[in-house]
Write an enzyme that holds these catalytic residues in place. Sequence first.
Site, PDB file in Angstrom:
ATOM      1  N   HIS A  50      -5.458  -1.294   8.042  1.00  0.00           N
ATOM      2  CA  HIS A  50      -4.154  -0.667   8.320  1.00  0.00           C
ATOM      3  C   HIS A  50      -3.978  -0.578   9.842  1.00  0.00           C
ATOM      4  CE1 HIS A  50      -0.611   1.630   8.040  1.00  0.00           C
ATOM      5  NE2 HIS A  50      -0.967   2.567   7.186  1.00  0.00           N
ATOM      6  N   GLY A  51      -3.211  -1.515  10.352  1.00  0.00           N
ATOM      7  CA  GLY A  51      -2.952  -1.531  11.793  1.00  0.00           C
ATOM      8  C   GLY A  51      -1.514  -1.159  12.085  1.00  0.00           C
ATOM      9  N   ALA A  52      -0.853  -0.514  11.110  1.00  0.00           N
ATOM     10  CA  ALA A  52       0.583  -0.217  11.237  1.00  0.00           C
ATOM     11  C   ALA A  52       0.840   1.284  11.320  1.00  0.00           C
ATOM     12  CB  ALA A  52       1.318  -0.797  10.019  1.00  0.00           C
TER      13      ALA A  52
ATOM     14  N   THR B 211       0.395   5.541  -0.276  1.00  0.00           N
ATOM     15  CA  THR B 211      -0.245   6.836  -0.428  1.00  0.00           C
ATOM     16  C   THR B 211       0.525   7.642  -1.463  1.00  0.00           C
ATOM     17  OG1 THR B 211      -0.984   6.796   1.847  1.00  0.00           O
ATOM     18  CG2 THR B 211      -0.720   8.971   0.848  1.00  0.00           C
TER      19      THR B 211
ATOM     20  N   ARG C   4       8.489   0.966  -2.588  1.00  0.00           N
ATOM     21  CA  ARG C   4       9.252   1.887  -3.435  1.00  0.00           C
ATOM     22  C   ARG C   4       9.684   1.271  -4.771  1.00  0.00           C
ATOM     23  NH1 ARG C   4      12.904   3.431   1.537  1.00  0.00           N
ATOM     24  NH2 ARG C   4      12.343   1.237   1.868  1.00  0.00           N
TER      25      ARG C   4
ATOM     26  N   PRO D  40       0.829  -1.207   0.000  1.00  0.00           N
ATOM     27  CA  PRO D  40       0.000   0.000   0.000  1.00  0.00           C
ATOM     28  C   PRO D  40       0.862   1.255   0.000  1.00  0.00           C
ATOM     29  CG  PRO D  40       0.030  -1.010   2.180  1.00  0.00           C
ATOM     30  CD  PRO D  40       0.705  -1.968   1.252  1.00  0.00           C
TER      31      PRO D  40
ATOM     32  N   ARG E 181      -2.440  -5.330   8.618  1.00  0.00           N
ATOM     33  CA  ARG E 181      -1.036  -4.895   8.544  1.00  0.00           C
ATOM     34  C   ARG E 181      -0.573  -4.356   9.894  1.00  0.00           C
ATOM     35  NH1 ARG E 181       2.577  -0.779   4.770  1.00  0.00           N
ATOM     36  NH2 ARG E 181       3.673  -2.540   3.888  1.00  0.00           N
TER      37      ARG E 181
ATOM     38  N   TYR F 170      -1.087   4.853  13.055  1.00  0.00           N
ATOM     39  CA  TYR F 170      -2.422   5.390  12.799  1.00  0.00           C
ATOM     40  C   TYR F 170      -3.416   4.769  13.792  1.00  0.00           C
ATOM     41  CZ  TYR F 170       0.064   7.275   8.839  1.00  0.00           C
ATOM     42  OH  TYR F 170       0.982   7.946   8.071  1.00  0.00           O
TER      43      TYR F 170
ATOM     44  N   SER G   6      -2.104  24.900   5.089  1.00  0.00           N
ATOM     45  CA  SER G   6      -0.742  25.311   5.457  1.00  0.00           C
ATOM     46  C   SER G   6       0.160  25.598   4.267  1.00  0.00           C
ATOM     47  CB  SER G   6      -0.094  24.244   6.345  1.00  0.00           C
ATOM     48  OG  SER G   6       0.244  23.102   5.577  1.00  0.00           O
TER      49      SER G   6
HETATM   50  C1  LIG Z   1       5.288   6.965  -0.988  1.00  0.00           C
HETATM   51  C2  LIG Z   1       4.954   5.993   0.090  1.00  0.00           C
HETATM   52  C3  LIG Z   1       3.647   5.928   0.564  1.00  0.00           C
HETATM   53  C4  LIG Z   1       3.295   4.982   1.544  1.00  0.00           C
HETATM   54  N1  LIG Z   1       1.995   4.874   1.929  1.00  0.00           N
HETATM   55  C5  LIG Z   1       1.604   3.852   2.749  1.00  0.00           C
HETATM   56  C6  LIG Z   1       0.225   3.605   2.998  1.00  0.00           C
HETATM   57  O1  LIG Z   1      -0.692   4.269   2.485  1.00  0.00           O
HETATM   58  N2  LIG Z   1      -0.068   2.578   3.827  1.00  0.00           N
HETATM   59  C7  LIG Z   1       0.891   1.814   4.418  1.00  0.00           C
HETATM   60  O2  LIG Z   1       0.561   0.892   5.166  1.00  0.00           O
HETATM   61  N3  LIG Z   1       2.205   2.012   4.172  1.00  0.00           N
HETATM   62  C8  LIG Z   1       2.566   3.002   3.339  1.00  0.00           C
HETATM   63  N4  LIG Z   1       3.904   3.167   3.029  1.00  0.00           N
HETATM   64  C9  LIG Z   1       4.881   2.207   3.531  1.00  0.00           C
HETATM   65  C10 LIG Z   1       5.125   1.111   2.482  1.00  0.00           C
HETATM   66  O3  LIG Z   1       3.978   0.316   2.270  1.00  0.00           O
HETATM   67  C11 LIG Z   1       6.279   0.181   2.911  1.00  0.00           C
HETATM   68  O4  LIG Z   1       5.998  -0.326   4.179  1.00  0.00           O
HETATM   69  C12 LIG Z   1       7.645   0.877   2.935  1.00  0.00           C
HETATM   70  O5  LIG Z   1       7.832   1.701   1.811  1.00  0.00           O
HETATM   71  C13 LIG Z   1       8.779  -0.150   2.980  1.00  0.00           C
HETATM   72  O6  LIG Z   1       8.717  -1.012   1.861  1.00  0.00           O
HETATM   73  P1  LIG Z   1       9.782  -0.890   0.635  1.00  0.00           P
HETATM   74  O7  LIG Z   1      11.148  -1.007   1.244  1.00  0.00           O
HETATM   75  O8  LIG Z   1       9.442  -2.010  -0.279  1.00  0.00           O
HETATM   76  O9  LIG Z   1       9.578   0.481   0.028  1.00  0.00           O
HETATM   77  C14 LIG Z   1       4.279   4.129   2.089  1.00  0.00           C
HETATM   78  C15 LIG Z   1       5.596   4.237   1.640  1.00  0.00           C
HETATM   79  C16 LIG Z   1       5.941   5.133   0.645  1.00  0.00           C
HETATM   80  C17 LIG Z   1       7.366   5.191   0.145  1.00  0.00           C
END
Ligand SMILES: Cc1cc2nc3c(=O)[nH]c(=O)nc-3n(C[C@H](O)[C@H](O)[C@H](O)COP(=O)(O)O)c2cc1C
Length: 379
Positions: A180-182, A28, A324, A26, A232, A185, A137
């Site tokens: 989303h439990g991580a 954002t 990423r 996931p 999560r 939030y 802001s």
């Molecule tokens: C741009 C961006 C947005 C993210 N948005 C969310 C999100 O909406 N929900 C979530 O649980 N984690 C979010 N994360 C965390 C990622 O899901 C992930 O846990 C984190 O990037 C590590 O994984 P990676 O090393 O594969 O990037 C976001 C991370 C990034 C970089």
Amino acid sequence: MSTENKLLSTYRLGDLQLSSRVVMAPMTRGRAGQEMTANELMATYYEQRAGAGLVITEGTFPSRMGVGWLHAPGIYTDEMAEAWRPVVHAVHRHETPVFMQLWHTGRTSHSDFLDGKLPIAPSAVRHQGSGTPTPKSDGKEVPRQTPRALETHEVPGVVHEYHQAAERAKGVGFDGIEIHGANGYLVDEFLQSRTNKRDDAYGGSIKKRFQFLKEVIEATLTVFPSNRIGVRLSPNGKFNDMGSEDFREQFLYVAEALDSYDLAYLHLVIGADFGGFHEMGEPMRLSEFRNVYSGTIIANNGFDQESAEQAIGNGEADLVAFARPFISNPDLVNRFANGWPLAEPNQETFYTFDAEGYTDYPAFIPQQELVQRDASGAK
Ligand SMILES: Cc1cc2nc3c(=O)[nH]c(=O)nc-3n(C[C@H](O)[C@H](O)[C@H](O)COP(=O)(O)O)c2cc1C
């Protein structure tokens, strides 16, 4: 035993067949506009990434009070829900299942998002970390506010909002939801002693801190079967000023409790690469969860192809989620399969509001194809 290419093997997730064990995590991306509504650009983005075995959407607000990130989408009105339908279709065209992540931002929000109301949380414990940009802001971070602690009698209403969001998600074709439990939030705030100082049914012990998540799961279970609901968790993370002294006991309890629901999966943000560790103790390992959780485990945070193969090969995870890498490599699975190089994502455009840095990362074109195109005079 060779562990090569397990990552690219198919996987049975409940009644869903995944084409590989590569999950799109996931993320954002802030492309939903001020109206917080999914759109064509987002459908294009998700379709480009539908080569994943499973797509999990960006965090999506289940309720008005859950809003807390600029231009992120919601699903708390019928209009918002309908806007997701083309996104689901776009992913389904590739026969890839898609789950929606439900994201209540809890104390991390700000009254600027909430018509002047203070954000809600289990307890009035202020986020001590950096501020947040708000709709008022002008791109600058504003300091965090002390949230308002939910009254006991209000909690079932918040739980019900998850039920409604799950119904709407199901109504427009989502295959399932991820709670989303991580990452600090609302759900995580209830789980952790750092942010939950309650002494009612929702706090005061490890078991009671789990009560909110338990009720959210049970409310969404009246909409989706258990094998279409994932959760999560981020036991080691310090993102959003989190980390509790009793984190290990808390998260082992939660994992054990979740095991009895026969969920689609437990999604663990386990590494330190994104967000860092809270250092309240030795970081938890995947194997600790494996000992108490018998269902599907998705591992995430800082994995590459090699470490993902390792985690699956040694039995610690069933699936690995990549975040990423999927930003800059829409065709990530193809690149893994062919040994093609990965493109690096540009952090400057992670949360900007248009197509740049979003849908303009190309799929990899191998050299011989370029040569052939040249020779045939193809445009
Ligand atoms: C741009 C961006 C947005 C993210 N948005 C969310 C999100 O909406 N929900 C979530 O649980 N984690 C979010 N994360 C965390 C990622 O899901 C992930 O846990 C984190 O990037 C590590 O994984 P990676 O090393 O594969 O990037 C976001 C991370 C990034 C970089």
